[in-house]
Design an enzyme around this catalytic site. Structure first.
Site, short mmCIF file in Angstrom:
data_model
loop_
_atom_site.label_atom_id
_atom_site.label_comp_id
_atom_site.label_asym_id
_atom_site.label_seq_id
_atom_site.Cartn_x
_atom_site.Cartn_y
_atom_site.Cartn_z
N CYS A 278 47.74 40.58 63.35
CA CYS A 278 48.29 41.48 62.33
C CYS A 278 47.34 42.66 62.13
O CYS A 278 46.14 42.58 62.38
CB CYS A 278 48.54 40.75 61.02
SG CYS A 278 47.12 39.84 60.36
N SER A 311 43.96 37.76 62.24
CA SER A 311 43.84 39.07 61.58
C SER A 311 43.11 40.04 62.48
O SER A 311 42.29 39.64 63.32
CB SER A 311 43.07 38.93 60.27
OG SER A 311 41.69 38.65 60.53
N ASP A 312 43.39 41.34 62.30
CA ASP A 312 42.49 42.32 62.87
C ASP A 312 41.16 42.17 62.14
O ASP A 312 41.10 41.71 61.00
CB ASP A 312 43.04 43.74 62.72
CG ASP A 312 42.49 44.69 63.77
OD1 ASP A 312 41.44 44.37 64.37
OD2 ASP A 312 43.09 45.75 63.98
N CYS A 313 40.09 42.57 62.79
CA CYS A 313 38.76 42.19 62.30
C CYS A 313 38.42 42.89 60.99
O CYS A 313 38.54 44.10 60.87
CB CYS A 313 37.73 42.47 63.38
SG CYS A 313 38.07 41.51 64.86
N SER A 315 40.14 42.45 58.31
CA SER A 315 41.36 42.82 57.60
C SER A 315 41.40 42.25 56.19
O SER A 315 41.87 42.93 55.26
CB SER A 315 42.59 42.35 58.37
OG SER A 315 42.87 43.20 59.45
#
Length: 798
Positions: A278, A311-313, A315
């Site tokens: 995401c 998650s994108d890092c 996030s």
């Protein structure tokens, strides 16, 4: 005891510690897998007591046994991307974050380069590879990358989970991450995703399984960034800064279904990807990583993901600290994400706050368990617990192999697009063009060619290196760098080209202009590059080739029209072997067949609408011309799908089928569509595809492709459909298929398209239904002057 003996003993002890003999939490790099009885025994554990190592059980049962044996604190720790494992039960630490966008990368620190593995093959960036429109090539690259990844894993310098590919649709030409993507068409992006993911993940002979969650994986891929993510850092006329951490992508449900979600649906359903990431942005004010409708509802529920959501890092930290969503505390933030269906946190927020969130009653421990099971099952499918013997023999010889370097060269050749070729200036001749000049900021390009997420390449072949195979080459940079702010470098370049048999002017962009975290403000070439092009072209006595490195389109209207520029070639970012590929194309060893996967707009496009406008369709009252070839109603420099060849091709449709009839059950209703005032309105506008039998291909289109030129060539046949006239909001046309075919000079080959009418002729209504309109559709074969079209009728019967 001698000092040398003592040193030897200490060295052995150190090695034993590194190998995990005393600590089962250490990485597996000196073992084959987690459930190695000797490894567990060295850590004081008996494999017979560990049900998660019982191979008679299903992966789900084993993962549940493991999860049930963990403490709450251990569970929270294992839900972070860089975790310390659970030594108490024999689980070693693992870094989930590796990247393989177009080759194994060192971004994320899950994969490392050094003495053991100095480098890995760096293929062209996806925007360039996509220009080939060659699905088998996309899959072959995925297979090569995963082979090198497995070899690196065997050597102890890589993980098995790779957060690639990037499959966001390019909505706006200014987006800085265009180079990472497969372009602007959601169907093409989806097909790229399916093939690249299959190349990364599929174990030969086990591409399908009755239970997909038991299907073995070569490496685990990840389709990202979900969803509607295509703004990084953009300034609105210098006044307002918009970035990905704060932007809310307020896209309509129609655009979400039709464009932004479609590639992800294809990646999950057809590619069977094992992970989805995401994105940072919000959608209508809700962070995607905290949106239960998008994660638990759509990815997990509607599409039935066989894997985990990550998650994108940072996030979750972004949600809490930057976006201040619902004024959440960190404990609220991790609860929002977990409850939405986020299985893995890239970075540390889950590890730091999730245990306390559970103790406060903000999350159920059962939801932590379910997330862990999703994560563990993927690791089991990868062989992290039991090994994957089929890949045990892979080692350093399988990295940067001749086979892979040849594939990288071929991919670059196939991705290069010929945009202009007045008077057949190209290909150059080794007889006539023995002494050539190459000038411009990219004449000696190396790292520029590999873009980002590239790791360390095996070796570079610059444009000069490639051209020296064919001719004597002289050069001057013409610009100090890509920004080209000092015009004093131009005159030495002009002097060099005056006596050359041919001139190549290598210009364009690089990661200082378009990149992650950096969107463009305009479409122009930076600084004095245009001046360099004009002056060098005017001074040249031989043919002049404008060679462009970029991901997004650049405003070359002047040079497309100029008589001083004989040819224009777009190389994208062609990877480590790019120089060899460029030279092969310029000298005719390879006949270019690439097609643009994005529209090249004129320079004033950016003044007509802000980057933050999410609408794809034109908004007449605001003067917005629309976005992508599907809706844009203005003029272009080069259209989507454009690309020339040294050969000439003509098309003819030889299949007799010109209609399809679908049956609508008596108790189901026609869908209502909106029509403009001048359109013919059929009694039944169409039907929702969910109400039709759509499980089989029911259209066959045969296209004969004739090469009327004097040289052999490869032609990409792109098939479009155009909906019946008058439907409000319908696309101008949309890609429904594409195939590349090699055709010898003077010969004809037939390309067959087998299509599903529900998928290829449907549209998305304003209320987000996917519907098949009745009436006369149009099938369009190709783009440009050789395109042909014919009517295709759709009828509905009750």
């Amino acid at each position: 005891m001698s000092s040398s003996s003592l040193y030897a003993i200490l060295l052995l002890l150190a090695f034993a510690t590194l190998a995990g003999a005393k600590d089962p939490s250490t990485p597996l790099y000196n073992y084959k897998y987690v459930c190695d009885a000797n490894r567990l025994k060295a850590g004081g554990l008996d494999i017979a007591n560990l049900a998660y190592c019982d191979k008679t059980l299903s992966y789900f049962q084993r993962a549940k046994h493991l999860t049930d044996s963990l403490t709450l604190a251990e569970k929270a720790q294992l839900l972070g991307s860089l975790n310390k494992g659970a030594p108490r039960v024999g689980i070693p630490r693992y870094n989930w974050w590796s990247e393989a966008l177009h080759g194994v990368s060192n971004v994320g620190d899950g994969s490392k380069f050094g003495k053991i593995v100095p480098g890995a093959t760096s293929f062209p960036t996806p925007i360039t590879t996509t220009s080939s429109f060659n699905e088998s090539l996309w899959k072959a690259i995925g297979q090569a990358v995963s082979t090198e990844a497995r070899a690196m894993n065997n050597l102890g310098v890589a993980g098995l989970t790779f957060w690639s590919p990037n499959i966001n649709v390019v909505r706006d030409p200014r987006w800085g991450r265009t180079l990472e993507t497969p372009g602007e068409d959601p169907y093409v992006v989806g097909r790229y995703a399916v093939n690249y993911v299959r190349g990364l993940q599929d174990v030969e002979g086990q591409e399908t399984a009755k239970d997909p969650n038991s299907r073995p994986l070569k490496v685990a891929a990840c389709c990202k960034h979900y969803a509607a993510y295509d703004v990084d850092k953009w300034t609105d006329k210098g006044n307002m800064l918009i970035d990905r951490f704060h932007f809310s992508a307020n896209a309509t449900e129609q655009d979400m279904v039709e464009t932004f979600l479609r590639p992800f649906e294809m990646c999950v359903k057809d590619g069977d990807v094992s992970s989805v990431m995401c994105s940072y942005n919000n959608i209508w004010g809700i962070p995607t990583c905290a949106d239960a409708r998008l994660l638990r509802g759509t990815i997990r529920g509607d599409w039935n993901l066989h894997g985990y959501i990550v998650s994108d890092c940072d996030s979750i930290e972004t949600i809490v600290q930057s976006q201040k969503f619902l004024d959440d505390t960190p404990y609220d933030g991790v609860a929002q994400a977990l409850n939405a269906g986020l299985d893995m946190d890239c970075m540390y927020y889950y590890q730091k706050y999730l245990e306390s969130a559970a103790l406060q009653g903000l999350v159920k421990e059962r939801d932590m368990d379910n997330a862990l099971i999703n994560d563990f099952v993927v690791l089991m499918r990868l062989g992290w617990f039991d090994g994957q013997p089929v890949y045990d023999s892979l080692n350093a010889k399988d990295i940067c192999s001749k086979e892979h370097l040849d594939l990288a060269t071929d991919a670059a050749r196939q991705g290069i697009v010929l945009l202009k070729n007045n008077g057949n200036a190209l290909p150059l001749s080794t007889d006539k063009h023995k002494n050539i000049a190459i000038v411009g900021p990219h004449a000696q390009a190396t790292s520029v060619m590999i873009g980002n997420y590239a790791g360390v390449p095996c070796k570079y072949v610059s444009p000069i290196d490639g051209l020296k195979v064919y001719a004597n080459v002289t050069t001057q940079m013409g610009c100090a760098d890509v920004f080209c702010k000092n015009e004093t470098f131009i005159f030495p370049a002009v002097r060099v080209v005056r006596n050359a048999d041919a001139t190549i002017i290598a210009v364009g962009l690089d990661l200082n202009v378009e990149a992650e975290g950096l969107d463009r403000l305009n479409l122009d070439l930076p600084g004095y590059q245009n001046m360099l092009i004009r002056q060098a072209a005017q001074a040249s006595k031989g043919p002049v080739v404008l060679l462009i490195f970029s991901a997004g389109g650049v405003n070359v209207t002047e040079f497309h029209k100029s008589n001083d520029i004989d040819a224009i070639v777009w190389a994208g970012y062609p990877g480590e072997q790019g120089g060899a590929a460029i030279a092969d194309v310029l000298y005719g060893k390879h006949n270019p067949g690439g097609k643009l996967p994005i529209t090249w707009y004129p320079g004033d496009y950016v003044s007509q609408l802000p980057m933050t406008s999410m609408n794809l369709r034109p908004i007449d009252e605001l003067g917005y011309p629309g976005r992508t070839y599907k809706f844009y109603n203005g003029s272009v420099i080069y259209p989507f799908g454009y690309g020339l060849s040294y050969a000439q091709f003509t098309y003819a449709v030889t299949s007799p089928q010109k209609m399809v009839s679908k049956k609508l059950a008596f108790n189901l209703h026609c869908v209502q569509l909106s029509f403009n005032n001048t359109a013919y309105v059929p009694p039944c506008h169409g039907a929702r595809i969910s109400d039709l039998a759509c499980d089989q291909d029911d259209i066959t289109i045969d296209v004969s492709v004739t090469n009327t030129g004097k040289v052999d060539g490869t032609e990409t046949v792109i098939l479009f459909s155009r909906p019946p006239q008058g439907i409000v909001g319908a696309p101008i046309k949309q890609v429904i298929g594409f195939q590349s075919v090699s055709v010898a000079a003077g010969k004809t080959e037939v390309v067959t398209f087998s299509l599903n009418s529900c998928k290829t002729l449907s549209i998305v209504t304003g209320s987000a239904y996917v519907a098949l309109p009745t009436g006369q559709h149009t099938i369009v074969v190709g783009t440009g002057g050789n395109a042909i079209e014919f009517p295709f009728q759709v009828t509905l019967k009750k």
